[in-house]
Scaffold this motif. Structure first.
Motif, PDB file in Angstrom:
ATOM      1  N   THR A 249       0.850  -1.193   0.000  1.00  0.00           N
ATOM      2  CA  THR A 249       0.000   0.000   0.000  1.00  0.00           C
ATOM      3  C   THR A 249       0.881   1.237   0.000  1.00  0.00           C
ATOM      4  OG1 THR A 249      -1.722  -1.157   1.230  1.00  0.00           O
ATOM      5  CG2 THR A 249      -1.822   1.248   1.212  1.00  0.00           C
ATOM      6  N   VAL A 250       0.615   2.155  -0.924  1.00  0.00           N
ATOM      7  CA  VAL A 250       1.422   3.368  -1.048  1.00  0.00           C
ATOM      8  C   VAL A 250       1.119   4.301   0.125  1.00  0.00           C
ATOM      9  CG1 VAL A 250       1.931   5.380  -2.484  1.00  0.00           C
ATOM     10  CG2 VAL A 250       1.421   3.163  -3.563  1.00  0.00           C
ATOM     11  N   ILE A 251       2.187   4.709   0.829  1.00  0.00           N
ATOM     12  CA  ILE A 251       1.992   5.662   1.926  1.00  0.00           C
ATOM     13  C   ILE A 251       2.499   7.049   1.561  1.00  0.00           C
ATOM     14  CG2 ILE A 251       1.981   3.927   3.744  1.00  0.00           C
ATOM     15  CD1 ILE A 251       4.906   4.560   4.286  1.00  0.00           C
ATOM     16  N   SER A 252       3.406   7.135   0.582  1.00  0.00           N
ATOM     17  CA  SER A 252       3.853   8.452   0.130  1.00  0.00           C
ATOM     18  C   SER A 252       4.495   8.320  -1.238  1.00  0.00           C
ATOM     19  CB  SER A 252       4.856   9.071   1.115  1.00  0.00           C
ATOM     20  OG  SER A 252       6.056   8.321   1.145  1.00  0.00           O
ATOM     21  N   SER A 253       4.500   9.433  -1.965  1.00  0.00           N
ATOM     22  CA  SER A 253       5.097   9.437  -3.291  1.00  0.00           C
ATOM     23  C   SER A 253       5.565  10.849  -3.597  1.00  0.00           C
ATOM     24  CB  SER A 253       4.072   8.980  -4.340  1.00  0.00           C
ATOM     25  OG  SER A 253       4.622   9.032  -5.636  1.00  0.00           O
ATOM     26  N   GLY A 254       6.818  10.970  -4.027  1.00  0.00           N
ATOM     27  CA  GLY A 254       7.359  12.279  -4.361  1.00  0.00           C
ATOM     28  C   GLY A 254       8.822  12.191  -4.686  1.00  0.00           C
ATOM     29  N   GLY A 255       9.279  13.090  -5.524  1.00  0.00           N
ATOM     30  CA  GLY A 255      10.692  13.113  -5.891  1.00  0.00           C
ATOM     31  C   GLY A 255      11.138  11.876  -6.631  1.00  0.00           C
ATOM     32  N   GLY A 256      10.187  11.206  -7.310  1.00  0.00           N
ATOM     33  CA  GLY A 256      10.530  10.012  -8.056  1.00  0.00           C
ATOM     34  C   GLY A 256      10.651   8.764  -7.213  1.00  0.00           C
ATOM     35  N   VAL A 257      10.236   8.848  -5.937  1.00  0.00           N
ATOM     36  CA  VAL A 257      10.334   7.695  -5.043  1.00  0.00           C
ATOM     37  C   VAL A 257       8.963   7.404  -4.430  1.00  0.00           C
ATOM     38  CG1 VAL A 257      11.366   6.744  -2.936  1.00  0.00           C
ATOM     39  CG2 VAL A 257      12.752   8.131  -4.499  1.00  0.00           C
ATOM     40  N   VAL A 258       8.568   6.138  -4.475  1.00  0.00           N
ATOM     41  CA  VAL A 258       7.319   5.679  -3.858  1.00  0.00           C
ATOM     42  C   VAL A 258       7.675   4.854  -2.626  1.00  0.00           C
ATOM     43  CG1 VAL A 258       5.234   4.281  -4.170  1.00  0.00           C
ATOM     44  CG2 VAL A 258       6.147   5.608  -6.090  1.00  0.00           C
ATOM     45  N   ARG A 259       6.978   5.141  -1.523  1.00  0.00           N
ATOM     46  CA  ARG A 259       7.185   4.357  -0.308  1.00  0.00           C
ATOM     47  C   ARG A 259       5.916   3.551  -0.046  1.00  0.00           C
ATOM     48  NH1 ARG A 259       8.863   8.055   2.450  1.00  0.00           N
ATOM     49  NH2 ARG A 259      11.094   7.641   2.408  1.00  0.00           N
ATOM     50  N   GLN A 266       8.608  -1.359   5.275  1.00  0.00           N
ATOM     51  CA  GLN A 266       8.442  -0.334   4.258  1.00  0.00           C
ATOM     52  C   GLN A 266       9.469  -0.556   3.151  1.00  0.00           C
ATOM     53  OE1 GLN A 266       8.414   3.689   5.659  1.00  0.00           O
ATOM     54  NE2 GLN A 266       6.795   3.333   7.179  1.00  0.00           N
ATOM     55  N   VAL A 267       9.023  -0.358   1.918  1.00  0.00           N
ATOM     56  CA  VAL A 267       9.871  -0.547   0.746  1.00  0.00           C
ATOM     57  C   VAL A 267       9.861   0.735  -0.076  1.00  0.00           C
ATOM     58  CG1 VAL A 267      10.206  -1.880  -1.384  1.00  0.00           C
ATOM     59  CG2 VAL A 267       9.394  -3.027   0.687  1.00  0.00           C
ATOM     60  N   GLU A 268      11.034   1.154  -0.549  1.00  0.00           N
ATOM     61  CA  GLU A 268      11.146   2.333  -1.397  1.00  0.00           C
ATOM     62  C   GLU A 268      11.398   1.896  -2.840  1.00  0.00           C
ATOM     63  OE1 GLU A 268      13.900   5.205  -0.023  1.00  0.00           O
ATOM     64  OE2 GLU A 268      12.897   5.499   1.909  1.00  0.00           O
ATOM     65  N   ILE A 269      10.626   2.500  -3.759  1.00  0.00           N
ATOM     66  CA  ILE A 269      10.662   2.117  -5.161  1.00  0.00           C
ATOM     67  C   ILE A 269      10.776   3.373  -6.009  1.00  0.00           C
ATOM     68  CG2 ILE A 269       9.340   1.019  -7.020  1.00  0.00           C
ATOM     69  CD1 ILE A 269       7.899  -0.605  -4.892  1.00  0.00           C
TER      70      ILE A 269
END
Length: 371
Positions: A249-259, A266-269
Motif C-alpha cells: 500500500t502506497v503511503i507516500s510518493s514524491g521526488g521520483g520515489v514511492v514508499r 516499508q519498501v522504497e521504489i
C-alpha cells in the motif's frame, strides 16, 4: 535483428473453434529481418496464431497485408505462402534421402536440376550437413531430422520462416547447438522469423521482439529486456520469471520515489503512485543481494532488511534462496557464493535491493496491458 519495411500487417484477427473464440488479435506486424518470439504457457494460442499468420488456419475475420498488398484471393494466398518457410515441433520428413527432403520445395517450384543441386548443397553446408546428403531420412537422430527440416525450409530462401517449438523435443546439448546455428543463419541470411515457444531463454536468445500471449490474446509486446524487466501485469511478471511479486500500500510518493508498506515493513521504489493505492511491486531474484553483516552504511541500496534463510534449492547453475524478511523474498546465488558466505537454512542474513531494481505495477494497469 530488425530493420527494413513492414513485411506483414494483420488487423482485427479473430479465430473460432467449436463456437469458441481462440484468438483475438487487434493488430500484429512483422518487419523485414525481424525475429519475433511468441511466448506463453501451453494453450495460450501461440501455435494457433502462427498457423493463422501462415494462412494455414482460416481466420473467422481479419485483414492480412503483405508489403502493403491485401491478401484476399486464393491466388494472393498461394503467392504469399510461397514466400514463407515453416518448421514444426516434429520433423515432417518424406521417405528418401536428406538431399531429397531438402530439395522437395525446390522441385515443387519447378527449378532446374543443376540449380536444385547447387541450392541444396549450399543449404546443407550452411547447416553443417553435407556429409548426410545421401543418408536415409529414416535413419536420422532427432537433432539431425530437425536440422533437415530447417534446411528444407531455408532452401527455398523464404522471406519469413515460422517456427513452432522447433527445439522442444531435443536434448539440451543438441538444442543448444541447433539454436546457435539457427541464430547464425538468421543473421547471415537476413530472414525474418516468428518463433512460438514457452521457453523464455530461447526467446531471449533469438528474438529482437517478444510477444507474451495468454488465452488467445497478446498481453505485452516489446524488446525482450523490457518485457522481462517491466511486465505490465502479474501474469506476465510470473511467466517471465519475476519470482518476487508482492502487494503493498502506497503511503507516500514524491521526488521520483514511492514508499509502500508491506506488513510491518516499508519498501522504497523508483516511480510514482497515489497515496493509499494498492500496487504490485516486482523484483527479479538476481537483483537481490545477500550479506552476512548489515551493509546499510556501505551500500547504495535503499532497501535493506534483516532476513532468515528458509530454504536453499539447487536450480541448475545457481541456487534459489527463499528468505523471510517480514515478507517472502527469493534471491539467486551461485554455489560458490553460498560456500563463501557459509549460507544454510535457518541462518540470519541481510537482504538488500535498490529502489531502481524494483518494477511497480499500479492497480490501474493490473488487469490491462493488452497490446
Amino acid at each position: 535483428m530488425t530493420g527494413g519495411e513492414v513485411f506483414l500487417e494483420v488487423s482485427d484477427l479473430e479465430l473460432h473453434r467449436g463456437g469458441a473464440r481462440v484468438l483475438s488479435i487487434p493488430s500484429f506486424s512483422l518487419r523485414e529481418r525481424e525475429v519475433l518470439s511468441l511466448i506463453g504457457p501451453n494453450g495460450a494460442g501461440k501455435s494457433t496464431l502462427l498457423l493463422a499468420l501462415a494462412r494455414l488456419l482460416p481466420a473467422t475475420r481479419g485483414s492480412f497485408r503483405c508489403r502493403g498488398e491485401e491478401i484476399v484471393s486464393d491466388s494472393a494466398v498461394f503467392s504469399y505462402r510461397r514466400r514463407l518457410g515453416m518448421v514444426f515441433q516434429e520433423p515432417l520428413l518424406f521417405d528418401g534421402t536428406v538431399f531429397g527432403n531438402v530439395a522437395s520445395g525446390l522441385k515443387i517450384r519447378g527449378m532446374a536440376q543443376t540449380e536444385i543441386r547447387e541450392r541444396v548443397m549450399t543449404t546443407l553446408e550452411l547447416f553443417g550437413m553435407t556429409q548426410l546428403a545421401e543418408r536415409s531420412a529414416r535413419k536420422l537422430s532427432g537433432g539431425e531430422a530437425q536440422r533437415t527440416s530447417l534446411a528444407r525450409a531455408f532452401a527455398i530462401r523464404p522471406e519469413v520462416i515460422f517456427l513452432d517449438e522447433p527445439f522442444v523435443a531435443l536434448d539440451p546439448p543438441t538444442r543448444q547447438t541447433l539454436m546457435d546455428d539457427l541464430e547464425r543463419i538468421l543473421r547471415e541470411t537476413g530472414t525474418a522469423a516468428v518463433l512460438a515457444t514457452h521457453d523464455q531463454l530461447e526467446a531471449l536468445r533469438l528474438s529482437s521482439r517478444m510477444v507474451v500471449m495468454n488465452r488467445g490474446e497478446m498481453v505485452q509486446s516489446g524488446p525482450p529486456e523490457e518485457v522481462i524487466s517491466r511486465p505490465v501485469n502479474e501474469f506476465v511478471a510470473s511467466f517471465v520469471g519475476m519470482e518476487n511479486v508482492l502487494t503493498g500500500t502506497v503511503i507516500s510518493s514524491g521526488g521520483g520515489v514511492v514508499r509502500l508498506t508491506l506488513g510491518e515493513r516499508q519498501v522504497e521504489i523508483a516511480g510514482s503512485a497515489d497515496p493509499g493505492e494498492t500496487a504490485l511491486f516486482c523484483i527479479r531474484p538476481e537483483n537481490v543481494t545477500i550479506d552476512i553483516v548489515d551493509p546499510s552504511g556501505e551500500t547504495s541500496a535503499r532497501n535493506v532488511f534483516a532476513a532468515g534463510i528458509r530454504r536453499v534449492i539447487p536450480n541448475g547453475m545457481f541456487h534459489k534462496i527463499h528468505l523471510d524478511c517480514g515478507f517472502p523474498l527469493v534471491a539467486y546465488l551461485t554455489g560458490q557464493s553460498i560456500a563463501n558466505l557459509n549460507l544454510a537454512e535457518g541462518k540470519g542474513v541481510y537482504a538488500s535491493f535498490k529502489a531502481t531494481a524494483v518494477h511497480l505495477i499500479r492497480s490501474a494497469r493490473r488487469d490491462g496491458g493488452k497490446y
